[in-house]
Scaffold this motif. Structure first.
Motif, short mmCIF file in Angstrom:
data_model
loop_
_atom_site.label_atom_id
_atom_site.label_comp_id
_atom_site.label_asym_id
_atom_site.label_seq_id
_atom_site.Cartn_x
_atom_site.Cartn_y
_atom_site.Cartn_z
N PRO A 267 0.83 -1.21 0.00
CA PRO A 267 0.00 0.00 0.00
C PRO A 267 0.87 1.26 0.00
O PRO A 267 2.01 1.26 0.46
N ASP A 268 0.32 2.34 -0.51
CA ASP A 268 1.09 3.57 -0.65
C ASP A 268 1.59 4.10 0.69
O ASP A 268 2.68 4.66 0.78
N GLN A 269 0.78 3.93 1.74
CA GLN A 269 1.17 4.48 3.03
C GLN A 269 2.13 3.58 3.80
O GLN A 269 2.67 4.00 4.83
N ALA A 270 2.38 2.38 3.33
CA ALA A 270 3.26 1.44 4.05
C ALA A 270 4.72 1.72 3.72
O ALA A 270 5.09 1.85 2.55
N GLU A 271 5.55 1.82 4.76
CA GLU A 271 6.97 2.05 4.57
C GLU A 271 7.75 0.75 4.39
O GLU A 271 8.81 0.75 3.77
N ARG A 272 7.24 -0.34 4.94
CA ARG A 272 7.91 -1.63 4.78
C ARG A 272 6.88 -2.73 4.75
O ARG A 272 5.70 -2.53 5.04
N VAL A 273 7.33 -3.91 4.40
CA VAL A 273 6.48 -5.10 4.30
C VAL A 273 7.02 -6.14 5.26
O VAL A 273 8.24 -6.33 5.37
N ILE A 274 6.12 -6.82 5.96
CA ILE A 274 6.53 -7.93 6.81
C ILE A 274 5.73 -9.17 6.41
O ILE A 274 4.68 -9.06 5.77
N GLY A 275 6.22 -10.33 6.78
CA GLY A 275 5.53 -11.56 6.41
C GLY A 275 6.13 -12.76 7.14
O GLY A 275 7.07 -12.64 7.93
N THR A 276 5.58 -13.91 6.85
CA THR A 276 5.94 -15.17 7.51
C THR A 276 6.88 -15.97 6.62
O THR A 276 6.69 -16.03 5.40
N LEU A 277 7.87 -16.59 7.24
CA LEU A 277 8.82 -17.46 6.54
C LEU A 277 8.46 -18.91 6.82
O LEU A 277 8.19 -19.29 7.96
N HIS B 212 -2.82 -14.21 8.86
CA HIS B 212 -1.62 -15.03 8.99
C HIS B 212 -1.97 -16.51 9.14
O HIS B 212 -1.41 -17.38 8.45
N HIS B 213 -2.93 -16.82 10.02
CA HIS B 213 -3.31 -18.21 10.25
C HIS B 213 -4.01 -18.81 9.03
O HIS B 213 -3.78 -19.99 8.69
N ASN B 214 -4.85 -18.05 8.34
CA ASN B 214 -5.53 -18.57 7.15
C ASN B 214 -4.53 -18.86 6.02
O ASN B 214 -4.65 -19.89 5.34
N MET B 215 -3.57 -17.97 5.82
CA MET B 215 -2.56 -18.22 4.80
C MET B 215 -1.70 -19.41 5.16
O MET B 215 -1.30 -20.21 4.29
N LEU C 204 -2.61 -22.09 6.88
CA LEU C 204 -3.38 -23.29 6.59
C LEU C 204 -3.42 -23.59 5.10
O LEU C 204 -3.32 -24.75 4.67
N SER C 205 -3.56 -22.55 4.27
CA SER C 205 -3.59 -22.75 2.82
C SER C 205 -2.26 -23.28 2.31
O SER C 205 -2.22 -24.18 1.46
N HIS C 206 -1.15 -22.75 2.80
CA HIS C 206 0.16 -23.22 2.37
C HIS C 206 0.41 -24.65 2.81
O HIS C 206 0.98 -25.45 2.06
N GLN C 207 -0.02 -25.01 4.01
CA GLN C 207 0.25 -26.35 4.51
C GLN C 207 -0.63 -27.40 3.84
O GLN C 207 -0.31 -28.59 3.90
N LYS C 208 -1.72 -26.98 3.21
CA LYS C 208 -2.49 -27.93 2.40
C LYS C 208 -1.71 -28.36 1.17
O LYS C 208 -1.86 -29.49 0.68
N VAL C 209 -0.88 -27.46 0.65
CA VAL C 209 -0.07 -27.77 -0.52
C VAL C 209 1.27 -28.39 -0.12
O VAL C 209 1.72 -29.37 -0.72
N ASN C 210 1.91 -27.81 0.89
CA ASN C 210 3.21 -28.30 1.36
C ASN C 210 3.12 -28.56 2.88
O ASN C 210 3.48 -27.70 3.68
N PRO C 211 2.61 -29.71 3.26
CA PRO C 211 2.40 -29.97 4.70
C PRO C 211 3.70 -30.05 5.50
O PRO C 211 3.68 -29.90 6.72
N LYS C 212 4.83 -30.28 4.83
CA LYS C 212 6.10 -30.39 5.55
C LYS C 212 6.71 -29.04 5.87
O LYS C 212 7.66 -28.96 6.66
N GLU C 213 6.20 -27.97 5.26
CA GLU C 213 6.73 -26.64 5.54
C GLU C 213 6.06 -26.06 6.78
O GLU C 213 4.84 -26.03 6.88
#
Length: 285
Positions: A38-48, A82-85, A87-96
């Motif tokens: 977003p325009d007002q955001a100075e940085r981005v954070i996320g989950t590894l 964060h929790h919904n994403m 769960l979606s990732h672990q449906k594809v790659n359950p070992k991650e």
């Protein structure tokens, strides 16, 4: 939403056994999320996401951004997203599994301690990855940290971020893309032959460096390193013994097969274009 009150300390790399290895797709994802922020955001954070080996190496293989709000005195994170994403990732790659979190920018900030505290509840001893998306001087500064709470009695006084060794390994295709990513302006993407040429130039430069190092060791200008010597020996031993004529024939046959595939794909593309135009003309008539 949490108010920022902690002190953050940042230290140079330690000799601890914990280390991290990041795949190039993670860097590409982070840079892509930073461009789309977003325009007002100075940085981005996320989950590894990734895995942790028994020897303490954290293998970071995937990531996703998490919406957040951040000001000078408080931070807020969309935990449900964060929790919904996850769960979606672990449906594809359950070992991650969750191995830490990332942020864009250079080094850590005051809000980093609060984000790190949240991820500490998700996984034990999370890794904090920072990516400098400014690409100053054509280089991307990527660092990894772990946090240790400093306490005085029962009172926590600061969060100590200790830098750990980080390994960024790429195959040649990823290296070509990463070099393009570091360039602020690109006229066009390189084709296969240009990418191969860049890879060969890099390989020749590495061979020259190795040859110079061996000559310096032989002439006693540089002290020998047994680990480097074993690595060079293993690399040379892995090269198959092929005579020059056989090698030229192998390369030429592979090149002919590659050109044939390019020709067939071009014919297929032309046929699809003609079929689309004929279908459009038939609908008009």
């Amino acid at each position: 939403m949490v108010a920022i009150e902690q002190t953050v300390l940042q230290f140079h790399p330690s000799s601890a056994s914990l280390s991290a290895k990041v795949h190039p797709v993670v860097i590409f994802n982070i840079c892509d999320c930073y461009v789309r922020r977003p325009d007002q955001a100075e940085r981005v954070i996320g989950t590894l996401l990734g895995s942790i080996s028994p020897d303490g190496t954290v293998d970071i293989r995937n990531s996703f951004a998490v919406p957040h709000n951040e000001s000078s005195d408080q931070v807020a994170l969309d935990i449900d997203y964060h929790h919904n994403m996850l769960l979606s990732h672990q449906k594809v790659n359950p070992k991650e599994v969750i191995v830490g979190w990332y942020s864009t920018g250079f080094g850590v900030s005051a809000g980093s301690a609060l984000f790190h505290e949240f991820y500490s509840r998700e996984v034990s001893n999370p890794v904090h990855l920072t990516v400098d998306t400014g690409f100053n001087n054509g280089e991307a500064t990527v660092k990894a940290f772990v946090s240790v709470n400093l306490s005085l009695g029962d009172r926590q006084i600061a969060a100590q971020f200790q830098e750990i060794p980080l390994d960024l390994r790429m195959i040649e295709a990823g290296r070509v893309g990463f070099d393009i990513l570091k360039t602020t302006m690109v006229d066009k993407l390189p084709n296969d032959l240009e990418g191969m040429e860049a890879s060969m130039e890099r390989l020749l430069a590495l061979i020259d460096d190795v040859s110079k190092y061996v000559d310096d060791v032989v002439e006693r200008r540089v002290a020998p390193d047994n680990s480097i010597g074993r690595f060079i020996s293993d690399t040379i031993a892995s090269v198959p013994k092929i005579s020059p004529p056989a090698f030229d024939k192998l390369v030429n046959d592979s090149l002919q097969d590659h050109l044939l595939l390019l020709y067939l794909s071009s014919i297929t593309r032309t046929q699809l274009s003609l079929a689309e135009k004929l279908n459009t003309a038939a609908q008009i008539l």
